[in-house]
Enzyme design. Structure first.
Site, PDB file in Angstrom:
ATOM      1  N   GLY A 146       1.739  -3.751   2.134  1.00  0.00           N
ATOM      2  CA  GLY A 146       2.933  -3.362   1.369  1.00  0.00           C
ATOM      3  C   GLY A 146       3.777  -4.601   1.139  1.00  0.00           C
ATOM      4  N   GLU A 165      -1.385  -1.756  -0.960  1.00  0.00           N
ATOM      5  CA  GLU A 165      -2.396  -0.936  -0.285  1.00  0.00           C
ATOM      6  C   GLU A 165      -1.758  -0.385   0.985  1.00  0.00           C
ATOM      7  OE1 GLU A 165      -5.952  -3.285   0.296  1.00  0.00           O
ATOM      8  OE2 GLU A 165      -6.103  -3.726  -1.864  1.00  0.00           O
ATOM      9  N   GLN A 221      29.899  12.564  -2.071  1.00  0.00           N
ATOM     10  CA  GLN A 221      31.108  12.763  -1.258  1.00  0.00           C
ATOM     11  C   GLN A 221      32.265  13.306  -2.114  1.00  0.00           C
ATOM     12  OE1 GLN A 221      30.915  12.312   1.960  1.00  0.00           O
ATOM     13  NE2 GLN A 221      33.041  12.767   2.463  1.00  0.00           N
ATOM     14  N   GLY A 258      32.032  16.842  -2.688  1.00  0.00           N
ATOM     15  CA  GLY A 258      32.119  17.662  -1.475  1.00  0.00           C
ATOM     16  C   GLY A 258      30.893  18.555  -1.324  1.00  0.00           C
ATOM     17  N   GLU A 268       9.071  -2.371  -5.621  1.00  0.00           N
ATOM     18  CA  GLU A 268       9.024  -3.753  -6.142  1.00  0.00           C
ATOM     19  C   GLU A 268       9.562  -4.744  -5.110  1.00  0.00           C
ATOM     20  OE1 GLU A 268       9.181  -4.934 -10.088  1.00  0.00           O
ATOM     21  OE2 GLU A 268       8.678  -2.976 -10.896  1.00  0.00           O
ATOM     22  N   THR A 294       2.825   3.883  -9.030  1.00  0.00           N
ATOM     23  CA  THR A 294       3.712   4.681  -9.881  1.00  0.00           C
ATOM     24  C   THR A 294       3.000   5.076 -11.180  1.00  0.00           C
ATOM     25  OG1 THR A 294       5.588   3.490  -8.958  1.00  0.00           O
ATOM     26  CG2 THR A 294       5.992   4.687 -11.011  1.00  0.00           C
TER      27      THR A 294
HETATM   28  N1  CAA Z   1       5.812 -16.782  -8.877  1.00  0.00           N
HETATM   29  C1  CAA Z   1       4.610 -17.395  -8.891  1.00  0.00           C
HETATM   30  N2  CAA Z   1       3.959 -17.769  -7.766  1.00  0.00           N
HETATM   31  C2  CAA Z   1       4.560 -17.509  -6.598  1.00  0.00           C
HETATM   32  C3  CAA Z   1       5.817 -16.873  -6.511  1.00  0.00           C
HETATM   33  C4  CAA Z   1       6.451 -16.511  -7.711  1.00  0.00           C
HETATM   34  N3  CAA Z   1       7.639 -15.914  -7.711  1.00  0.00           N
HETATM   35  N4  CAA Z   1       6.170 -16.759  -5.223  1.00  0.00           N
HETATM   36  C5  CAA Z   1       5.163 -17.305  -4.512  1.00  0.00           C
HETATM   37  N5  CAA Z   1       4.185 -17.746  -5.342  1.00  0.00           N
HETATM   38  C6  CAA Z   1       2.937 -18.394  -4.998  1.00  0.00           C
HETATM   39  C7  CAA Z   1       3.143 -19.461  -3.933  1.00  0.00           C
HETATM   40  O1  CAA Z   1       3.478 -20.706  -4.524  1.00  0.00           O
HETATM   41  C8  CAA Z   1       1.791 -19.503  -3.268  1.00  0.00           C
HETATM   42  O2  CAA Z   1       0.898 -20.233  -4.073  1.00  0.00           O
HETATM   43  P1  CAA Z   1       0.111 -21.539  -3.503  1.00  0.00           P
HETATM   44  O3  CAA Z   1      -0.745 -21.018  -2.395  1.00  0.00           O
HETATM   45  O4  CAA Z   1      -0.663 -22.058  -4.650  1.00  0.00           O
HETATM   46  O5  CAA Z   1       1.176 -22.462  -2.996  1.00  0.00           O
HETATM   47  C9  CAA Z   1       1.321 -18.052  -3.333  1.00  0.00           C
HETATM   48  O6  CAA Z   1       2.060 -17.449  -4.396  1.00  0.00           O
HETATM   49  C10 CAA Z   1       1.579 -17.298  -2.064  1.00  0.00           C
HETATM   50  O7  CAA Z   1       2.980 -17.365  -1.820  1.00  0.00           O
HETATM   51  P2  CAA Z   1       3.594 -17.208  -0.384  1.00  0.00           P
HETATM   52  O8  CAA Z   1       2.876 -18.124   0.572  1.00  0.00           O
HETATM   53  O9  CAA Z   1       5.060 -17.311  -0.495  1.00  0.00           O
HETATM   54  O10 CAA Z   1       3.138 -15.713  -0.041  1.00  0.00           O
HETATM   55  P3  CAA Z   1       3.556 -14.829   1.195  1.00  0.00           P
HETATM   56  O11 CAA Z   1       2.393 -13.964   1.448  1.00  0.00           O
HETATM   57  O12 CAA Z   1       4.141 -15.614   2.316  1.00  0.00           O
HETATM   58  O13 CAA Z   1       4.838 -14.000   0.674  1.00  0.00           O
HETATM   59  C11 CAA Z   1       5.955 -12.311  -0.538  1.00  0.00           C
HETATM   60  C12 CAA Z   1       4.896 -13.387  -0.496  1.00  0.00           C
HETATM   61  C13 CAA Z   1       7.188 -12.901  -1.189  1.00  0.00           C
HETATM   62  C14 CAA Z   1       6.347 -11.708   0.793  1.00  0.00           C
HETATM   63  C15 CAA Z   1       5.276 -11.274  -1.415  1.00  0.00           C
HETATM   64  O14 CAA Z   1       4.112 -10.778  -0.756  1.00  0.00           O
HETATM   65  C16 CAA Z   1       6.155 -10.147  -1.815  1.00  0.00           C
HETATM   66  O15 CAA Z   1       6.955 -10.278  -2.752  1.00  0.00           O
HETATM   67  N6  CAA Z   1       6.013  -8.990  -1.116  1.00  0.00           N
HETATM   68  C17 CAA Z   1       6.602  -7.782  -1.556  1.00  0.00           C
HETATM   69  C18 CAA Z   1       5.560  -6.982  -2.292  1.00  0.00           C
HETATM   70  C19 CAA Z   1       6.112  -6.269  -3.447  1.00  0.00           C
HETATM   71  O16 CAA Z   1       7.114  -6.613  -4.030  1.00  0.00           O
HETATM   72  N7  CAA Z   1       5.413  -5.225  -3.812  1.00  0.00           N
HETATM   73  C20 CAA Z   1       5.794  -4.497  -4.954  1.00  0.00           C
HETATM   74  C21 CAA Z   1       4.735  -3.514  -5.306  1.00  0.00           C
HETATM   75  S1  CAA Z   1       4.908  -3.004  -6.969  1.00  0.00           S
HETATM   76  C22 CAA Z   1       5.903  -1.670  -6.972  1.00  0.00           C
HETATM   77  O17 CAA Z   1       6.520  -1.323  -6.023  1.00  0.00           O
HETATM   78  C23 CAA Z   1       5.998  -1.061  -8.304  1.00  0.00           C
HETATM   79  C24 CAA Z   1       6.466   0.321  -8.433  1.00  0.00           C
HETATM   80  O18 CAA Z   1       6.102   1.216  -7.713  1.00  0.00           O
HETATM   81  C25 CAA Z   1       7.350   0.629  -9.572  1.00  0.00           C
END
Ligand code: CAA
Length: 387
Positions: free
Chosen positions: A133, A129, A344, A347, A371, A160
């Site tokens: 992000g 959103e 590059q 050129g 992602e 996307t």
């Molecule tokens: N698989 C399953 N569960 C997971 C996990 C994984 N890989 N990683 C974390 N979790 C779980 C955790 O265990 C936790 O669960 P519990 O509360 O039960 O313990 C929960 O998820 C929350 O995890 P975190 O506390 O680690 O969450 P966070 O908010 O601190 O961080 C983050 C998470 C890694 C930063 C995550 O928000 C992230 O990856 N951010 C990037 C967002 C992203 O990639 N967006 C992509 C959009 S899609 C796109 O771009 C597509 C396109 O256009 C083509």
């Protein structure tokens, strides 16, 4: 960390040849115009459906090709070598449907994977959103129960293929007191009343793939469209990315291979100081470095794909998250370097739209951002290593 052995089979190599032939004949010639006109390549979609390359990962029981993760990587790589925007057809179909493959009921899988496999509709993924992000769990989109339905309100950003896709995996807050554990995942259809789309984002690259907001205004959907149990949507969203960051790595590899192949052809032909510029050692070293970076990222991506397959088939793979982030990060950083070097090597010509490498350089940039930015990937990798 142990890497499972993988080796592309004869079928994988035959698949690569088949996709490359289609991409060379039908996709590459349309890529520059699709970029210039910022038009979704509907004709490419039709060709991919006819060849069954549009959503190869869907298992056979839902009418799909049942390709493994490595085969899916190869398909995306070869399409991206010709046109990065077109490679988002199989890549985003995978991104949108992996949440179902991982967590949905059998009924929901049959209902939605089958039409995607047939080519009757594409599937997008709506997590981000405007203010959520990198911090995806900060989302505000709400889903409120209403009898045996849910009512969804909110705006998903940077989606996307939005507007083109028939189906959307939408993550929404069902319990605002529970943080990430209060997020649930749903299937929303383009035709659901109250669904609309924002204007197309005006982007640097991947211009032939529309990126738009998905606006949900009192969208009432059956509760059976929830993917998995209430409150599991965020975990499903992140578990999905563990599989699909590998497909972004594949896209980056393809873009980089396209740029490297073009640059190699060019330096052998272009003459300066009375000889082909490929004779100059300074440029030879650039070409060697480009190929070395590409091949390192490719091996890491294929290893990650092997791990993704194991995990998809129920084997616990502790380091899938690390490998997936590492592959995406390495391949996208390599693609940015390689495409920049390709410009590059050409050129002044490389800097013009008369040659494809400037498009490839613009397209490569997004692979370092979507992602999960590469800074987020490094954070994810470090968390795995340090926990
Ligand atoms: N698989 C399953 N569960 C997971 C996990 C994984 N890989 N990683 C974390 N979790 C779980 C955790 O265990 C936790 O669960 P519990 O509360 O039960 O313990 C929960 O998820 C929350 O995890 P975190 O506390 O680690 O969450 P966070 O908010 O601190 O961080 C983050 C998470 C890694 C930063 C995550 O928000 C992230 O990856 N951010 C990037 C967002 C992203 O990639 N967006 C992509 C959009 S899609 C796109 O771009 C597509 C396109 O256009 C083509």
């Amino acid at each position: 960390m142990s890497v499972p052995l993988y080796s592309p089979s004869e079928e994988h190599e035959m698949l690569r040849e088949a996709v490359r032939a289609l991409a060379d004949e039908k996709i590459a010639p349309r890529a520059a115009a699709a970029d210039e006109n910022e038009e979704f390549p509907a004709d490419v979609y039709k060709d991919l459906v006819a060849a069954d390359f549009h959503a190869v990962h869907i298992p056979e029981e839902y009418g799909g090709a049942g390709a493994d993760a490595l085969a899916t990587v190869i398909v995306i790589e070869e399409i991206a070598r010709a046109c990065a925007s077109s490679s988002l057809i199989p890549a985003v179909n995978k991104l949108g449907t992996v949440p179902l493959l991982l967590s949905a009921s059998e009924e929901l899988k049959t209902q939605y994977l089958t039409p995607v496999a047939r080519g009757d509709g594409m599937f997008s993924y709506a997590l981000s959103e405007a203010d959520a992000g990198s911090d995806a769990a900060a989302m505000k989109t709400r889903a409120v129960p209403d009898g045996d339905h849910y009512i969804l309100n909110g705006t998903k950003s940077w989606i996307t293929n939005a507007g083109i896709s028939e189906y959307y995996t939408v993550m929404a807050v069902t319990d605002p007191t529970a943080g990430p554990r209060g997020i649930s995942a749903f299937v929303v259809e383009k035709s659901d009343e109250g669904v609309s789309f924002g204007p197309k984002e005006k982007k640097l690259g991947i211009k032939a793939s529309p990126t738009r907001q998905v606006i949900l205004n009192n969208v009432r959907i059956p509760a059976t469209r929830m993917i998995g149990a209430p409150g599991t949507g965020f975990k499903t969203a992140l578990a999905t990315l563990d599989h699909t960051r590998i497909t972004i790595a594949a896209q980056a590899l393809g873009i980089a291979q396209g740029a490297l192949d073009y640059a190699i052809g060019y330096v052998k032909q272009r003459k300066q100081f009375g000889r082909p510029i490929a004779d100059f050692q300074g440029l030879q070293f650039m070409i060697a470095d480009m190929a070395m970076k590409l091949e390192s990222a490719r091996q890491l991506t294929y290893a990650a794909a092997a791990k993704s397959d194991l995990a998809m088939h129920g084997t616990p793979v502790k380091d899938l998250t690390f490998f997936s982030s590492a592959a995406k990060c390495a391949a996208s950083d390599a693609a940015m370097d390689i495409t920049t070097d390709a410009v590059q090597l050409l050129g002044g010509y490389g800097y013009t739209r008369d040659y494809p490498v400037e498009r490839m350089m613009r397209d490569a940039k997004i692979t370092q951002i979507y992602e999960g930015t590469n800074q987020i990937q490094r954070m994810v990798m470090a968390r795995q290593l340090l926990k």
